[in-house]
Structure formats: C-alpha cells, structure tokens
Motif scaffolding. Structure first.
Motif, PDB file in Angstrom:
ATOM      1  N   ASN A 181       0.830  -1.203   0.000  1.00  0.00           N
ATOM      2  CA  ASN A 181       0.000   0.000   0.000  1.00  0.00           C
ATOM      3  C   ASN A 181       0.862   1.248   0.000  1.00  0.00           C
ATOM      4  N   ARG A 182       0.465   2.187  -0.816  1.00  0.00           N
ATOM      5  CA  ARG A 182       1.170   3.465  -0.890  1.00  0.00           C
ATOM      6  C   ARG A 182       0.618   4.390   0.199  1.00  0.00           C
ATOM      7  N   ARG A 237       5.326  20.458  -4.880  1.00  0.00           N
ATOM      8  CA  ARG A 237       5.955  19.947  -6.097  1.00  0.00           C
ATOM      9  C   ARG A 237       6.400  18.494  -5.909  1.00  0.00           C
ATOM     10  N   LYS A 238       6.951  18.192  -4.744  1.00  0.00           N
ATOM     11  CA  LYS A 238       7.421  16.838  -4.451  1.00  0.00           C
ATOM     12  C   LYS A 238       6.257  15.837  -4.491  1.00  0.00           C
ATOM     13  N   LEU A 239       5.119  16.236  -3.929  1.00  0.00           N
ATOM     14  CA  LEU A 239       3.944  15.350  -3.930  1.00  0.00           C
ATOM     15  C   LEU A 239       3.451  15.110  -5.360  1.00  0.00           C
ATOM     16  N   ASN A 268       0.567  11.486   4.714  1.00  0.00           N
ATOM     17  CA  ASN A 268       1.590  10.692   5.409  1.00  0.00           C
ATOM     18  C   ASN A 268       2.940  10.766   4.704  1.00  0.00           C
ATOM     19  N   TYR A 269       2.920  10.771   3.376  1.00  0.00           N
ATOM     20  CA  TYR A 269       4.163  10.905   2.623  1.00  0.00           C
ATOM     21  C   TYR A 269       4.813  12.254   2.935  1.00  0.00           C
ATOM     22  N   LEU A 293       8.843  15.723   5.806  1.00  0.00           N
ATOM     23  CA  LEU A 293       9.094  16.779   6.793  1.00  0.00           C
ATOM     24  C   LEU A 293       9.882  16.262   7.998  1.00  0.00           C
ATOM     25  N   SER A 294       9.797  14.974   8.264  1.00  0.00           N
ATOM     26  CA  SER A 294      10.567  14.433   9.395  1.00  0.00           C
ATOM     27  C   SER A 294      12.063  14.416   9.069  1.00  0.00           C
ATOM     28  N   ALA A 295      12.391  14.411   7.773  1.00  0.00           N
ATOM     29  CA  ALA A 295      13.794  14.379   7.361  1.00  0.00           C
ATOM     30  C   ALA A 295      14.406  15.779   7.314  1.00  0.00           C
TER      31      ALA A 295
END
Length: 153
Positions: free
Chosen positions: A2-3, A26-28, A8-9, A14-16
């Motif tokens: 599951n993606r 843009r990343k999404l 959540n992605y 943001l945790s990184a």
C-alpha cells in the motif's frame, strides 16, 4: 504494497528536513499524487502548524547567513527559488540579522579574507579582480565590495 497517503508521505518528508510549501507540493505532484490530494495534504499541514513558510524562511536565512556569511541578496534569491516571495523573505532576513546581531560588513570582510587566503600569490590586479568577481557572485553590494577590497588589498 500500500502506498502512503499524500499527507503521510509529506509527514515523512518533513521528518527528514524542513520544506517550503511550494517545494513540498511539487514533491507530492512528482510522486504522482493527484493535485487535489496534494492540496489537501498541504492545507492540513499548514492548519496543524507543521508547514510554515515564515518559519522555514527564517531557519534557512539563519543557517546561510550565520554559517556561510551569505549576503542578504543571495539569501533572498535562494528563498525566491524555493517559493518564498518578497515580504516573507525580507522579514525573515531582517529578523535573523536582528536576532543574531549579524554585522553584514564584518561578514563580508570575513568571507573576503578567507577567499584572499585561498587565492595565494597573484598579481595585485588579478587578485582584486578575482576577489571582486567572487564577492559579486555571492550577492554582495558593489559599493560594499569596493570598500572591503580597498581595505584588504
């Protein structure tokens, strides 16, 4: 497999490290999340205080100006490329200069001295020309560059 949802992605990203709103959006989209899902994820992150361009701009400006002695113009350009526009960038830079008590003239001189040490033994004219070009590429004002070069060479 599951993606993860767009939200959540985005949380994982943001945790990184911190992101500007536009860069995260843009990343999404690059990860093939539908635009509506990406918009919704961004809105939720902003509403929850997890994504804030003003805080991002200030953190970015602080890291660049304190660690590398970057010029106001250079940081403004970098923030603009990251999607942080005008007033937000200007205010963030002003806050950093005030909070950190950054002396922009001293920062310019420190960067210039470091570069002079790297340039070594060159003809005085070549030395001044290379130092001038280096500082201009870093975004310092021409009058400030001229005065620091006349003091140091």
């Amino acid at each position: 497999m599951n993606r993860p949802t767009a939200y959540n992605y985005a949380l994982n990203l943001l945790s990184a490290r911190p992101y500007a709103i536009r860069a995260l959006h843009r990343k999404l989209i690059q990860k093939k999340y539908p635009a509506a899902d990406a918009d919704d994820a961004i809105r939720r992150l902003v509403d929850n205080g997890l994504l804030d361009d003003r805080k991002y701009a200030e953190e970015y400006a602080r890291s660049k100006m304190v660690s590398t002695g970057a010029s106001k113009r250079r940081v403004t350009q970098d923030l603009y490329r990251k999607g942080i526009k005008g007033d937000v960038a200007t205010l963030a830079i002003a806050n950093v200069i005030a909070d950190e008590e950054i002396d922009t003239g001293a920062a310019l001189e420190r960067v210039a001295r470091k570069k002079l040490a790297q340039l070594g033994d060159l003809e005085p004219l070549v030395l001044r020309r290379r130092l001038f070009a280096f500082l201009a590429r870093r975004g310092y004002d021409l009058d400030d560059i001229k005065s620091v070069i006349s003091r140091l060479t």
